[in-house]
Design an enzyme around this catalytic site. Structure first.
Site, short mmCIF file in Angstrom:
data_model
loop_
_atom_site.label_atom_id
_atom_site.label_comp_id
_atom_site.label_asym_id
_atom_site.label_seq_id
_atom_site.Cartn_x
_atom_site.Cartn_y
_atom_site.Cartn_z
N ARG A 161 0.83 -1.22 0.00
CA ARG A 161 0.00 0.00 0.00
C ARG A 161 0.87 1.27 0.00
NH1 ARG A 161 -3.01 -3.70 -0.79
NH2 ARG A 161 -5.08 -4.01 0.09
N SER A 235 -10.67 -0.70 3.26
CA SER A 235 -9.93 -0.86 4.52
C SER A 235 -9.50 0.52 5.01
CB SER A 235 -8.66 -1.70 4.31
OG SER A 235 -8.99 -2.97 3.82
N GLU A 332 -4.88 3.67 6.18
CA GLU A 332 -4.62 3.53 4.74
C GLU A 332 -5.27 4.69 3.99
OE1 GLU A 332 -5.62 -0.29 2.61
OE2 GLU A 332 -6.62 1.07 1.25
P1 FAD Z 1 -8.85 8.84 -4.97
O1 FAD Z 1 -9.53 8.43 -3.73
O2 FAD Z 1 -9.55 9.81 -5.85
O3 FAD Z 1 -7.41 9.41 -4.63
C1 FAD Z 1 -6.57 8.70 -3.73
C2 FAD Z 1 -5.22 9.44 -3.65
O4 FAD Z 1 -4.55 9.38 -4.91
C3 FAD Z 1 -5.37 10.95 -3.36
O5 FAD Z 1 -4.24 11.34 -2.61
C4 FAD Z 1 -5.34 11.59 -4.74
O6 FAD Z 1 -4.90 12.92 -4.71
C5 FAD Z 1 -4.35 10.69 -5.45
N1 FAD Z 1 -4.61 10.58 -6.90
C6 FAD Z 1 -5.70 10.06 -7.50
N2 FAD Z 1 -5.54 10.04 -8.84
C7 FAD Z 1 -4.33 10.59 -9.08
C8 FAD Z 1 -3.58 10.86 -10.28
N3 FAD Z 1 -4.05 10.58 -11.50
N4 FAD Z 1 -2.37 11.45 -10.16
C9 FAD Z 1 -1.85 11.75 -8.94
N5 FAD Z 1 -2.51 11.51 -7.77
C10 FAD Z 1 -3.73 10.92 -7.85
N6 FAD Z 1 -7.67 -0.63 -2.29
C11 FAD Z 1 -6.86 -1.71 -2.45
O7 FAD Z 1 -5.65 -1.55 -2.62
N7 FAD Z 1 -7.36 -2.98 -2.43
C12 FAD Z 1 -8.67 -3.24 -2.27
O8 FAD Z 1 -9.08 -4.38 -2.27
C13 FAD Z 1 -9.55 -2.12 -2.09
N8 FAD Z 1 -10.87 -2.33 -1.88
C14 FAD Z 1 -11.71 -1.27 -1.72
C15 FAD Z 1 -13.07 -1.52 -1.52
C16 FAD Z 1 -13.96 -0.47 -1.37
C17 FAD Z 1 -15.42 -0.75 -1.17
C18 FAD Z 1 -13.48 0.87 -1.42
C19 FAD Z 1 -14.44 2.01 -1.30
C20 FAD Z 1 -12.12 1.12 -1.59
C21 FAD Z 1 -11.22 0.06 -1.74
N9 FAD Z 1 -9.84 0.25 -1.92
C22 FAD Z 1 -9.00 -0.82 -2.11
C23 FAD Z 1 -9.28 1.62 -1.91
C24 FAD Z 1 -9.39 2.35 -3.27
O9 FAD Z 1 -10.28 1.67 -4.12
C25 FAD Z 1 -8.03 2.44 -3.98
O10 FAD Z 1 -7.10 3.09 -3.16
C26 FAD Z 1 -8.13 3.18 -5.31
O11 FAD Z 1 -6.94 3.02 -6.03
C27 FAD Z 1 -8.45 4.66 -5.15
O12 FAD Z 1 -8.70 5.18 -6.44
P2 FAD Z 1 -9.41 6.58 -6.63
O13 FAD Z 1 -9.33 6.91 -8.07
O14 FAD Z 1 -10.76 6.55 -6.04
O15 FAD Z 1 -8.46 7.54 -5.81
N1 EPU Z 2 -10.82 -10.85 9.82
C1 EPU Z 2 -11.51 -10.97 11.00
N2 EPU Z 2 -12.51 -10.08 11.23
C2 EPU Z 2 -12.85 -9.12 10.33
C3 EPU Z 2 -12.13 -9.01 9.14
C4 EPU Z 2 -11.11 -9.90 8.90
O1 EPU Z 2 -11.22 -11.82 11.83
O2 EPU Z 2 -13.80 -8.37 10.61
C5 EPU Z 2 -9.77 -11.85 9.53
C6 EPU Z 2 -10.22 -12.85 8.47
O3 EPU Z 2 -10.93 -13.91 9.02
C7 EPU Z 2 -8.92 -13.29 7.86
C8 EPU Z 2 -8.07 -12.03 7.96
O4 EPU Z 2 -8.65 -11.22 8.96
O5 EPU Z 2 -8.34 -14.29 8.63
C9 EPU Z 2 -7.95 -11.28 6.64
O6 EPU Z 2 -9.24 -10.88 6.19
P1 EPU Z 2 -9.58 -10.57 4.65
O7 EPU Z 2 -9.15 -11.73 3.79
O8 EPU Z 2 -11.00 -10.15 4.59
O9 EPU Z 2 -8.62 -9.41 4.24
P2 EPU Z 2 -8.12 -8.10 5.00
O10 EPU Z 2 -6.74 -8.36 5.49
O11 EPU Z 2 -9.11 -7.65 5.99
C10 EPU Z 2 -6.99 -7.17 2.86
C11 EPU Z 2 -6.89 -5.83 2.17
C12 EPU Z 2 -8.11 -5.58 1.32
C13 EPU Z 2 -8.20 -6.68 0.27
C14 EPU Z 2 -8.32 -8.03 1.00
C15 EPU Z 2 -8.31 -9.20 0.04
C16 EPU Z 2 -5.52 -4.39 3.53
C17 EPU Z 2 -5.47 -3.24 4.47
N3 EPU Z 2 -6.73 -4.77 3.14
O12 EPU Z 2 -8.08 -7.08 3.77
O13 EPU Z 2 -7.92 -4.32 0.65
O14 EPU Z 2 -9.31 -6.50 -0.57
O15 EPU Z 2 -7.17 -8.19 1.88
O16 EPU Z 2 -7.04 -9.40 -0.48
O17 EPU Z 2 -4.46 -4.91 3.15
C18 EPU Z 2 -8.29 -1.98 0.86
O18 EPU Z 2 -7.07 -1.86 0.84
O19 EPU Z 2 -9.08 -1.00 0.90
C19 EPU Z 2 -8.88 -3.33 0.83
C20 EPU Z 2 -10.19 -3.57 0.91
#
Ligand code: FAD
Ligand code: EPU
Length: 336
Positions: A161, A235, A332
């Protein structure tokens, strides 16, 4: 071209209603250049899908929403291709387009909200893959000089991240396009346990990349709140990397604590969601905001919460986890 006092409510997935003093969209680098040349030295926020931001106050500067589009194959070889996407493309739609073209490598990252341009910012990752695994290069506009610079893999300094754009070069670049090297041969990555069990549920034995994508979509949809229905930014905290000694301490009370190996033998990564759940926060609700009931790592806005309420909740969680487990959680989400 530039609007004043624009409400950002529909432009961030937390659903926080704050005002941007100035606001504009840009669809090309030329327009971006013009906007930046004409603005006085006010603060700049580049906005993608607003899915990794928590606004805690009005933004007293200019918000520039990236809408640069485009999808093209810029290199084609026997076994792989390099695909370039405009930074303003929607990430999930881009992933689906790659899958439709049988380009493998991004399917595990299906359904992550946001734009392609933000994907390198925090090296987005899920289900055993991070973009650093397939990243080729990106072009970015250097705000101080007005030059366009290209970044290769090592220059991005990707980590969990993390990237150079969140650290040393914070606020200096606007990412314009991103390229990925994708395989033409189907290379399935179903090592993440939940994918295997989801495929079994779907009765699929030899999965295609489309099947992997569908499995990931099903898992994500069962745990993560849909931001169109419940405000959130995924997250809220990173999973902390801690000394093995801390794990040993936690294991004295919880033998079954999940943990992951890291590149360093003396460090492990702990799931913050597990810590937050064990500390009793999962599902806690305070009027119109709280901790999601299916995923304790996700803070949610059920309605009219303001960013400071959510930030304060995150502070309470950080303090409590510190006291109970001796682990310091790091956010994050970008706080503004
Ligand atoms: P924004 O929120 O618009 O911007 C984020 C940051 O990047 C800000 O600082 C902004 O200024 C900067 N930025 C954006 N675009 C540019 C650009 N073109 N040039 C320079 N700076 C820029 N993240 C994960 O890694 N894994 C996941 O599984 C994951 N799951 C998610 C699930 C949900 C339901 C939600 C709501 C979010 C999740 N995220 C996850 C976080 C998010 O989706 C990512 O961080 C995504 O890349 C953000 O993209 P955005 O375009 O919305 O960025
Ligand atoms: N867990 C719990 N309780 C909870 C949530 C999770 O006990 O409420 C335990 C699960 O049982 C499992 C472990 O935690 O043993 C990991 O859970 P999960 O697989 O759901 O993933 P996570 O670690 O909670 C990370 C990323 C997610 C990504 C998923 C899948 C981070 C900070 N988050 O979540 O990314 O989608 O793995 O790979 O690394 C994001 O970055 O916004 C994001 C959603």
């Amino acid at each position: 071209m530039i609007q004043n006092n624009v409400n950002l409510l529909d432009l961030n997935t937390f659903g926080i209603g704050v005002l941007a003093k100035h606001f504009s969209r840009f669809e090309s680098v030329e327009k971006l250049k013009l906007l930046l040349e004409n603005q006085s030295k006010e603060e700049i926020l580049i906005l993608g899908g607003g899915s990794n931001i928590l606004f805690t106050k009005d933004f007293n500067g200019i918000v520039l929403k990236n809408e640069i589009k485009g999808f093209k194959t810029i290199e084609e070889h026997k076994d792989d291709v390099v695909v370039e996407s405009g930074a303003g493309e929607n990430w999930h739609e881009f992933v689906l387009k790659c899958i439709d073209n049988n380009f493998c490598g991004l399917e595990n990252l299906s359904l992550i909200p946001g734009s392609v341009g933000a994907s390198p910012m925090q090296n987005i990752g899920a289900y055993g893959v991070e973009i650093k695994d397939v990243f080729e290069k990106l072009s970015a506009y250097h705000i101080p000089s007005g030059e366009i610079h290209e970044f290769n893999h090592s220059q991005c300094e990707f980590g969990y991240r993390e990237s150079v754009f969140k650290r040393k070069l914070k606020g200096q670049y606007v990412i314009l396009n991103v390229s990925f090297r994708l395989s033409k041969k189907s290379k399935i990555n179903s090592s993440y346990g939940a994918i295997e069990s989801e495929l079994k549920k779907m009765r699929i034995i030899n999965p295609s990349i489309k099947d992997i994508s569908n499995a990931v979509i099903a898992i994500r949809s069962s745990k993560l709140p849909n931001p169109k229905l419940i405000g959130n930014a995924g997250s809220f905290f990173k999973n902390p990397v801690v000394d093995r000694m801390i794990l040993n301490e936690i294991q004295k009370n919880y033998e079954d604590v999940p943990f992951y190996a890291t590149d360093h033998d003396d460090k492990v990564k702990l799931p913050a969601g597990w810590l937050i759940e064990k500390a009793g926060w999962k599902g806690k609700t305070f009027e119109h905001y709280g901790v999601h009931k299916m995923q304790a790592l996700v803070l949610v806005n059920y309605g009219n919460a303001n960013g400071n309420e959510i930030l304060e909740l995150s502070n309470q969680i950080i303090n409590d986890i510190n006291q109970k487990f001796g682990v310091t959680l790091e956010r994050e989400v970008n706080i503004l």
